[in-house]
Design a protein around this motif. Structure first.
Motif, PDB file in Angstrom:
ATOM      1  N   GLN A   1       0.808  -1.225   0.000  1.00 33.56           N
ATOM      2  CA  GLN A   1       0.000   0.000   0.000  1.00 33.56           C
ATOM      3  C   GLN A   1       0.844   1.280   0.000  1.00 33.56           C
ATOM      4  O   GLN A   1       0.300   2.376  -0.056  1.00 33.56           O
ATOM      5  N   PHE A   2       2.171   1.127   0.099  1.00 37.44           N
ATOM      6  CA  PHE A   2       3.039   2.314   0.149  1.00 37.44           C
ATOM      7  C   PHE A   2       3.495   2.713  -1.255  1.00 37.44           C
ATOM      8  O   PHE A   2       3.714   1.836  -2.076  1.00 37.44           O
ATOM      9  N   PRO A   3       3.681   4.007  -1.533  1.00 35.46           N
ATOM     10  CA  PRO A   3       3.376   5.133  -0.662  1.00 35.46           C
ATOM     11  C   PRO A   3       1.877   5.206  -0.399  1.00 35.46           C
ATOM     12  O   PRO A   3       1.072   5.069  -1.320  1.00 35.46           O
ATOM     13  N   TYR A   4       1.534   5.428   0.872  1.00 36.15           N
ATOM     14  CA  TYR A   4       0.152   5.328   1.305  1.00 36.15           C
ATOM     15  C   TYR A   4      -0.422   6.716   1.563  1.00 36.15           C
ATOM     16  O   TYR A   4       0.189   7.530   2.266  1.00 36.15           O
ATOM     17  N   HIS A   5      -1.573   6.985   0.991  1.00 38.15           N
ATOM     18  CA  HIS A   5      -2.243   8.267   1.208  1.00 38.15           C
ATOM     19  C   HIS A   5      -3.283   8.093   2.303  1.00 38.15           C
ATOM     20  O   HIS A   5      -4.256   7.372   2.120  1.00 38.15           O
ATOM     21  N   SER A   6      -3.047   8.734   3.429  1.00 37.70           N
ATOM     22  CA  SER A   6      -3.931   8.520   4.573  1.00 37.70           C
ATOM     23  C   SER A   6      -5.197   9.355   4.410  1.00 37.70           C
ATOM     24  O   SER A   6      -5.205  10.349   3.686  1.00 37.70           O
ATOM     25  N   PRO A   7      -6.265   8.977   5.122  1.00 38.17           N
ATOM     26  CA  PRO A   7      -7.537   9.709   4.971  1.00 38.17           C
ATOM     27  C   PRO A   7      -7.478  11.135   5.512  1.00 38.17           C
ATOM     28  O   PRO A   7      -8.395  11.912   5.273  1.00 38.17           O
ATOM     29  N   THR A   8      -6.406  11.482   6.217  1.00 42.38           N
ATOM     30  CA  THR A   8      -6.310  12.862   6.694  1.00 42.38           C
ATOM     31  C   THR A   8      -5.214  13.634   5.969  1.00 42.38           C
ATOM     32  O   THR A   8      -4.781  14.691   6.418  1.00 42.38           O
ATOM     33  N   GLY A   9      -4.760  13.090   4.836  1.00 38.43           N
ATOM     34  CA  GLY A   9      -3.915  13.894   3.967  1.00 38.43           C
ATOM     35  C   GLY A   9      -2.419  13.637   4.006  1.00 38.43           C
ATOM     36  O   GLY A   9      -1.643  14.394   3.414  1.00 38.43           O
TER      37      GLY A   9
END
Lengths: 287, 782
Positions: free
Chosen positions: B399-407
């Motif tokens: 999943q990396f680079p991973y874009h988190s739900p808070t940006g």
């Protein structure tokens, strides 16, 4: 930077000299031994004595000896010296238990037995230890014979003792009796912290019956750092889990702990019971 | 060739007592300052009479708020768009606030003179509990700000509220928990202080002080005091610990400077321990409510958080401008969630300003604590093993680079591998079996897990600045004719070992021993501009700059080597620390040979002016994201509530390790910090706003006696964003460990139905929690 206010400084070279100096400087003079309570208070300017009489040179007050049926501890004996003195700690393991948890090695190297008692902090471990041991304090005044004060009459309240201005605590005398076991139990938030609460126990068992019990309590508002009610309950009974637990409950009932950031009063009262029970059990094991 | 364990170069002077700290600075004619502080948390100042102090024979100046007001310096800007009183003029707003400054011939006289200043106060009700700060009838603390009618500071949110709420509405399982991350203090062994020396002849101001950001200080002094920046020199000498508490500018620094300008002599001011604990930057003080939405089989779907943030009397947090809650919104942590949302409300209270200190990575500490506690709350709700629940929800390597739900964009990681390693090292299954046996005997043993993802190494400058100064770092590298090098960097070490680590980076890039590289730092006249050492940013930013500038030197060396070898630079290759003609390793020229040639009469080709020196500025493309898996084992005495930490396993992944010994040292320190916060540290206040932890008798630091022998492990997942694949590590253990300790204690107390307990888990607190009657750890115990 913490710096004390101005004060005079004198170094005593004998007990009579120290007493002379105390008389010369009057009631605003303070004796300094290890200095681990007094000096920080001076740096915080909570204490502003006009003069310090330094007694660290008085080697005659630094001895631990057995005289007849008594262990005699000089007021200037360092905590570390008492801890390392196997005659004292074998006779009274309560000293080993307590001294191991008083502050840290650096403080113990310098701080003194007499200084601890004279500071009379309600959280002072040794006050409860000597109270449990029913020791006698020997106090010297200038130009007068020394006087003996039972330890349970030594403390007059927080930071107040039987030692009058112009006097010096010189010895603690602890009765040595066969068939005795002793122990000290303490809860602290961190090593070297003052106790949240602590309890000491001294038991003398003769023919399977408790002949005398000494219970010392620290930091729980126990008058004279002891619990005569619990002691009376134990005397004449057989040692055992239930008796010790009941003694703990009685000790807890009769103390008056105050809440502070170390814990609320109900917890300290609980500890008075729990630690008394544990100390009694450990003391009984050591007879 | 230069990576690996080596003793720290700086230790030679530290262990011999030959370091130079601010308090070691002694200048001819130097005077000493002392600060009179407020005994009240909230009071109106009726009058200040300093005449008796001024009459003291050894006093040279008494500076009050009125003196400063005349100079336009009674207030100064904070690092968070607020203002803070340098010396109080109208009101005092926290106990310990600065009221007057005495300058005298010696420290004793300065302290004596404080007692001669007569201040008349009119006490006001104090706002102590953040939870009542927004009450209608709460006293207004900041009536100095025009139109201010309440104690509200800011509202801020991150993530997708609608999506998060929608998931919660239909979720099979929901858990919620209130928790407090109490106010703590970094308590560095060296307190704050300054020596200010204003030379009236040259107009130059030199300030020695233990600042983590010397260049930022210089620029701020120029902007605030109107002094020309080229006439300001800030020297940050050896520092005895910073932890974020030495980023900002304290009133005492300004007072020392004004004192020197007024008297024409150097002025030293060093605060004492109580002053440090009462008035300098605190950390945390977050009242949080976390919620998790999950499926019945334990898949975490969404996380929702509400925070009430106690910022004290002035908003003085040191953090990137656009993030008033720091990096708290990294709270979705290491887990694969569909949505997340947080709301943070900041309030003023009658406490000291500050907010991000104590190695918190701009509040990643609070975020990790929240999510790691919440995962355990969910595990308890589901009856699932907390290790198993984490393995089910951790982000997967692909999943990396991973874009988190808070940006956030997490750079790299293999989380399950790290957790599995930690479980293996701990012997997790055996521990659980032992726990079951002990529980059957009435003994309390707990096993706590914490998995953390950190976000460290600010910038990039487009997202990260402090007061408009972008977070990028310069580096300059000089190579002397004999091949010895001097690296100049902007950040300043407070114990991180920069003089060693950065020398190793340069040595590695240039093929020379680290001992041949001198690192110069901490003096703004000697070093290029940069934003300083905090938030674990030194290696991610300045360390990267050191690598890049070394590569620039190496590229220049290539051109010189080509001239020496009468070859084209394109025909050379770099191997074993030499430039050689491809296929002819014997032709290799070392850096020392090339450096001497660059300074000789060798005819140099275009592109080289005559030496190898180079300059760079590194603007990081992204943060780095170190991570780790921690497991703590505790025993709790059911009769007394005492907690003993029996074991602590820490697996850290900070990418490439330059000097593993230094990395491990930083982890050891951070783990001890974590034990301290979890078990003993708190700055509580009574109802009048009195500080109840203003000495080391009351504010406890952990010792070796409370710490087990740490069991460290590592995995290495290089950062793709960093030139040598390194990630920051200075704060990892402080961030990750408190949750592991608390989770372990709560696990131990599970037989009593306990699901949560607030820090610090002192014996009294644990006993009350067991009895179902916990007290507020941030208030006076009654």
């Amino acid at each position: 930077m913490q710096v004390p206010a101005r004060f005079a400084y004198e170094r005593a070279d004998s007990v009579p000299h120290a007493l002379q100096l105390l008389e010369r400087y009057g009631p605003e003079a303070r004796v300094v031994a290890g200095g681990h309570s007094l000096i920080p208070m001076m740096k915080l300017r909570l204490a502003q004595p006009e003069a310090l009489i330094d007694i660290n040179g008085l080697t005659e007050l630094g001895q631990i000896t057995v005289e007849g049926e008594e262990l005699v501890i000089g007021a200037l004996v360092r905590h570390a010296e008492l801890l390392a003195h196997t005659i004292a700690t074998d006779l009274f393991p309560i000293f080993r238990d307590a001294e191991r948890v008083i502050a840290d090695p650096i403080v113990r190297n310098r701080g003194t037995v007499g200084g601890s008692l004279c500071q009379a902090d309600p959280s002072e471990d040794l006050s409860a230890v000597f109270s449990a041991l029913r020791a006698t304090a020997v106090i010297q005044a200038g130009g007068a014979p020394s006087r003996k004060v039972p330890i349970r009459a030594f403390h007059h309240g927080p930071y107040e003792t039987a030692v009058e201005p112009g006097e010096l605590l010189v010895q603690l005398r602890v009765p040595i009796r066969t068939g005795t076991g002793s122990a000290y139990e303490k809860v602290e938030r961190r090593v070297g912290d003052w106790p949240v609460a602590a309890a000491g126990a001294v038991l003398r068992v003769v023919d399977g019956v408790i002949e005398q019990a000494g219970i010392g309590l620290t930091a729980v508002g126990a008058e004279h750092f002891c619990s005569p009610e619990a002691e009376r309950y134990l005397e004449g009974r057989q040692p055992g889990e239930e008796a010790f637990a009941q003694a703990g409950r009685i000790a807890a009932e009769h103390c008056e702990p105050h809440a502070d950031q170390r814990g609320p009063a109900d917890y300290k009262r609980h500890l008075a019971a729990e630690l008394t029970r544990r100390a009694l059990a450990a003391a009984a094991e050591r007879i | 060739m230069s990576y690996g364990r080596m003793h720290r170069k700086e230790d030679a002077r530290f262990i011999r007592g030959r370091g130079t700290y601010t308090d070691d600075v002694r200048l001819p004619g130097m005077l000493y300052g002392a600060i009179l502080r407020s005994p009240h948390a909230h009071a109106r100042i009726v009058s200040v009479d300093a005449s008796a102090a001024e009459a003291h024979p050894k006093v040279r100046a008494v500076i009050t708020g009125q003196t400063l007001a005349g100079l336009g310096l009674a207030w100064m800007p904070t690092l968070s768009q607020d203002i803070q009183a340098v010396l109080a003029t109208d009101k005092v707003r926290f106990q310990g606030q600065e009221v007057a400054f005495v300058v005298a011939e010696d420290a004793y006289s300065a302290r004596d003179a404080l007692e001669l200043i007569d201040v008349e106060y009119e006490p006001l009700d104090a706002v102590v509990d953040a939870r009542t700060a927004l009450d209608q009838d709460a006293p207004v603390i900041r009536d100095d700000l025009e139109g201010r009618t309440d104690n509200h500071l800011f509202d801020w949110e991150a993530g997708d509220r609608a999506r998060t709420d929608a998931i919660f509405e239909r979720a099979e399982v929901k858990v919620a928990q209130d928790m407090l991350y109490p106010r703590v203090h970094p308590a560095p062994l060296e307190t704050c202080g300054a020596v200010a020396d204003f030379d009236k002849v040259t107009g130059k101001l030199t300030v020695w002080c233990p600042t983590q950001a010397p260049h930022a200080h210089r620029t701020l002094y120029a902007m605030v005091a109107g002094l020309p920046e080229h006439k300001i020199r800030v020297i940050s000498p050896d520092i005895g610990g910073g932890f974020g508490g030495k980023v900002g500018i304290y009133p005492g620094y300004v007072c020392a400077i004004v004192g020197s300008i007024v008297t024409g002599r150097p002025v030293k001011w060093m605060e004492d321990r109580s002053e440090n604990l009462m008035s300098t930057s605190f950390a945390r003080d977050y009242h949080m409510r976390g919620e998790i939405a999950a499926t019945r089989d334990g898949k975490i779907q969404a996380i929702r958080v509400k925070v009430l943030a106690d910022h004290g009397a002035f908003n003085g947090t040191a953090q990137p401008t656009k993030f008033p809650a720091g990096f708290f919104h990294v709270f979705s942590g290491s887990y694969d969630v569909e949505a997340a949302h947080c709301e943070v409300t900041g309030v003023y209270t009658n406490k000291a300003p500050g907010g991000v200190a104590y190695a918190c990575s701009f509040r990643v500490t609070e975020a990790v604590y929240l999510v790691e506690r919440m995962v355990d709350v969910l595990a308890a709700e589901l009856g699932t093993d907390p290790a198993e629940l984490r393995l089910r929800n951790l982000l997967r390597p692909e999943q990396f680079p991973y874009h988190s739900p808070t940006g956030w964009e997490y750079d790299s990681g293999d989380y399950p591998r790290a957790l599995r390693l930690a479980l293996d090292m701990a012997g997790y299954d055996k521990l659980r079996a032992e726990q079951a046996d002990r529980r059957a005997r009435g003994e309390l043993m707990g096993i706590g897990i914490s998995f953390f993802t950190e976000a460290v190494g600010a910038g990039p400058r487009k997202h990260m600045d402090i007061l408009g100064l972008g977070m990028a770092d310069g580096a300059e590298l000089r190579v002397h004719p004999t091949g010895k090098a001097v690296l100049r960097v902007s950040c300043q070490s407070q114990g991180q070992g920069h003089e060693t680590t950065f020398a190793q980076i340069v040595g590695h890039e240039l093929g020379i021993p680290a001992d041949d590289v001198e690192v110069v730092h901490g003096d703004t006249d000697q070093t290029p501009f940069g934003l300083g050492t905090y938030g674990s940013r030194s290696t991610p930013v300045s360390g990267a700059a050191a690598a890049i500038v070394s590569r620039k030197v190496r590229d220049r060396a290539r051109i010189v080597a080509a001239a020496m070898l009468e070859a084209s630079p394109d025909d050379l290759e770099w191997s074993d620390g030499t430039w050689s003609v491809v296929g002819d390793p014997a032709s290799g020229k070392s850096l020392a040979e090339i450096a001497l040639a660059a300074h000789s009469n060798l005819e140099l080709p275009d592109g080289v002016e005559g030496h190898l020196d180079a300059v760079t500025v590194y603007n990081p493309p992204n943060l780095t994201y170190p991570f780790g898996a921690y497991i703590c084992v505790v025993d709790v005495d059911p009769g007394t509530g005492q907690v003993r930490v029996r074991r602590f396993v820490a697996v850290d992944d900070c990418g490439v390790r330059i000097n593993p010994m230094i990395v491990e040292g930083q982890i050891h320190g951070g783990l001890a910090d974590g034990v301290g916060m979890a078990l003993m540290q708190v700055m509580a206040f009574d109802e009048d706003g009195n500080h109840l932890g203003a000495s080391f008798m009351d504010y406890l630091l952990p010792t070796s006696m409370e710490c087990p022998s740490w069991e460290l492990g590592e995995t290495v997942t290089p950062s793709p964003a960093h030139p040598i694949g390194a990630k920051g590590v200075g704060e990892s253990a402080t961030v990750g460990s408190p949750a592991a300790v608390v989770n372990a204690v709560v696990d131990a107390l599970a037989p009593y139905g306990v699901r949560h307990a607030d820090m610090p888990l002192t014996p009294a607190n644990v006993w009350r929690v067991v009895n179902g009657d916990p007290f507020r750890t941030d208030l006076a115990i009654s």
